[in-house]
Motif scaffolding. Sequence first.
Motif, PDB file in Angstrom:
ATOM      1  N   ASN A  46       0.806  -1.217   0.000  1.00 23.30           N
ATOM      2  CA  ASN A  46       0.000   0.000   0.000  1.00 23.30           C
ATOM      3  C   ASN A  46       0.843   1.273   0.000  1.00 23.30           C
ATOM      4  OD1 ASN A  46      -2.472  -1.496   0.218  1.00 23.30           O
ATOM      5  ND2 ASN A  46      -1.971  -1.831   2.365  1.00 23.30           N
ATOM      6  N   HIS A 229      -9.806  -3.496  18.125  1.00 25.31           N
ATOM      7  CA  HIS A 229      -9.562  -3.035  16.757  1.00 25.31           C
ATOM      8  C   HIS A 229      -8.662  -4.058  16.076  1.00 25.31           C
ATOM      9  CE1 HIS A 229     -11.303   0.851  17.849  1.00 25.31           C
ATOM     10  NE2 HIS A 229     -10.628   0.723  18.981  1.00 25.31           N
ATOM     11  N   THR A 231      -6.936  -5.835  12.290  1.00 25.06           N
ATOM     12  CA  THR A 231      -6.619  -5.837  10.862  1.00 25.06           C
ATOM     13  C   THR A 231      -6.270  -7.267  10.446  1.00 25.06           C
ATOM     14  OG1 THR A 231      -4.268  -5.315  11.256  1.00 25.06           O
ATOM     15  CG2 THR A 231      -5.768  -3.468  10.851  1.00 25.06           C
ATOM     16  N   ARG A 258     -14.284 -10.701   8.803  1.00 24.61           N
ATOM     17  CA  ARG A 258     -14.722  -9.406   9.320  1.00 24.61           C
ATOM     18  C   ARG A 258     -16.074  -9.519  10.018  1.00 24.61           C
ATOM     19  NH1 ARG A 258     -17.806  -4.945   8.425  1.00 24.61           N
ATOM     20  NH2 ARG A 258     -16.815  -2.966   9.074  1.00 24.61           N
ATOM     21  N   THR A 268     -13.683  -1.781  15.240  1.00 21.74           N
ATOM     22  CA  THR A 268     -13.286  -1.574  13.843  1.00 21.74           C
ATOM     23  C   THR A 268     -12.562  -2.819  13.363  1.00 21.74           C
ATOM     24  OG1 THR A 268     -11.114  -0.576  14.336  1.00 21.74           O
ATOM     25  CG2 THR A 268     -13.002   0.914  14.171  1.00 21.74           C
ATOM     26  N   GLN A 270     -10.578  -4.019   9.755  1.00 16.74           N
ATOM     27  CA  GLN A 270     -10.136  -3.896   8.372  1.00 16.74           C
ATOM     28  C   GLN A 270      -9.709  -5.288   7.934  1.00 16.74           C
ATOM     29  OE1 GLN A 270     -10.187  -1.253   6.457  1.00 16.74           O
ATOM     30  NE2 GLN A 270     -10.581   0.387   7.927  1.00 16.74           N
ATOM     31  N   SER A 271     -10.390  -5.861   6.964  1.00 15.74           N
ATOM     32  CA  SER A 271     -10.114  -7.226   6.541  1.00 15.74           C
ATOM     33  C   SER A 271     -10.169  -7.319   5.024  1.00 15.74           C
ATOM     34  CB  SER A 271     -11.139  -8.188   7.177  1.00 15.74           C
ATOM     35  OG  SER A 271     -10.902  -9.515   6.780  1.00 15.74           O
ATOM     36  N   VAL A 275      -4.915  -5.294   3.222  1.00 14.15           N
ATOM     37  CA  VAL A 275      -4.927  -4.656   4.540  1.00 14.15           C
ATOM     38  C   VAL A 275      -3.612  -4.934   5.269  1.00 14.15           C
ATOM     39  CG1 VAL A 275      -5.988  -4.713   6.835  1.00 14.15           C
ATOM     40  CG2 VAL A 275      -7.425  -4.649   4.793  1.00 14.15           C
ATOM     41  N   TYR A 279      -3.302   0.347   7.919  1.00 13.53           N
ATOM     42  CA  TYR A 279      -4.217   0.678   6.820  1.00 13.53           C
ATOM     43  C   TYR A 279      -5.440   1.407   7.363  1.00 13.53           C
ATOM     44  CZ  TYR A 279      -6.699  -0.039   2.381  1.00 13.53           C
ATOM     45  OH  TYR A 279      -7.349   0.147   1.184  1.00 13.53           O
ATOM     46  N   HIS A 280      -5.682   2.634   6.854  1.00 15.75           N
ATOM     47  CA  HIS A 280      -6.801   3.467   7.316  1.00 15.75           C
ATOM     48  C   HIS A 280      -6.815   3.553   8.849  1.00 15.75           C
ATOM     49  CE1 HIS A 280      -9.242   2.752   3.335  1.00 15.75           C
ATOM     50  NE2 HIS A 280      -8.067   3.340   3.137  1.00 15.75           N
ATOM     51  N   GLU A 283      -9.288   5.472  11.354  1.00 16.84           N
ATOM     52  CA  GLU A 283     -10.679   5.068  11.598  1.00 16.84           C
ATOM     53  C   GLU A 283     -10.893   4.566  13.025  1.00 16.84           C
ATOM     54  OE1 GLU A 283     -12.344   2.506   8.654  1.00 16.84           O
ATOM     55  OE2 GLU A 283     -11.754   3.801   6.980  1.00 16.84           O
ATOM     56  N   CYS A 284      -9.828   4.141  13.699  1.00 16.94           N
ATOM     57  CA  CYS A 284      -9.956   3.701  15.098  1.00 16.94           C
ATOM     58  C   CYS A 284     -10.408   4.839  16.002  1.00 16.94           C
ATOM     59  CB  CYS A 284      -8.616   3.165  15.607  1.00 16.94           C
ATOM     60  SG  CYS A 284      -8.137   1.574  14.912  1.00 16.94           S
TER      61      CYS A 284
END
Length: 288
Positions: A46, A229, A231, A258, A268, A270-271, A275, A279-280, A283-284
């Motif tokens: 990424n 949280h 990933t 997920r 949260t 992310q899956s 990822v 990653y992002h 958002e947490c």
Amino acid sequence: MNKSNFKRKPEWLKQRLSGSATFASTKRLISGHGLNTVCRSALCPNLHECWSSGTATFLLLGNTCTRSCRFCAVATSRTPPQPDKKEPGKIAEAVKGMQLSHVVLTSVNRDDLPDGGASAWKSTVLAIREHNPEVSIECLIPDFEGRAHDQSTVMELRPEVLNHNIETVPSLYAKVRPQADYKQSLALLQRASSSFSLAVKSGLMVGMGETEDEVYAVIDDLYNSGCKHLTIGQYLQPSAAHFPVADYINPDQFKLYRAYAIEKGFRTVQSGPFVRSSYHAEECLSNT
């Protein structure tokens, strides 16, 4: 070893890259300060996306690790160079120059240092806050060989998010990360949650030979340790010398993982194939 050791990637793992002025400016700023990023050192897929959006994950304590996890592209040595004492200030300046509102810090394992690098972590967080008081911080920390005192050095700083990756299922630890301990990592997450009331995050890779049931069991363990949280991403073999990919997991399976984690109670998740830990990451903050 040759390229025939690599499994052919399916269509969902092929990315299209495009030019970006922001990517170029991010690269210049990071290089200008002489900083390391996990994006580059760990060959993150990424990198282009994140740098093009003006974000990066800073890698503390150099770019040489004292451990030799078979999944990781970061260089290893038992005697890496001494840490750059100016690094905390350089990172604080880069955060300001990039105009970040949320910053993710991680580091190599420095088992050669008496405190595992905990003091450098503290100096970096304090430097960022001094120059960027409005910035939120996620600390993706190593296990510090299980030493509660050194873990606490970072936890006492009360970062907005405390991250420590479980990486894989217990049955693969001996093959994939022999210098780490699954239960020790769970204990770290438990301390961050119960003793410091931090927003706790963790992540794992799939496609290394684990079973679906093993992944669900890890999700259960993480949740029971206070992690909220998560990933989950596809393991990608950095080179022919690294641990081989067993399977390329279909995106539909990532959706099932997920859904299970969300039903379990994670705030949260992310899956997906691309990822990674940061990653992002921001958002947490709205779901802590």
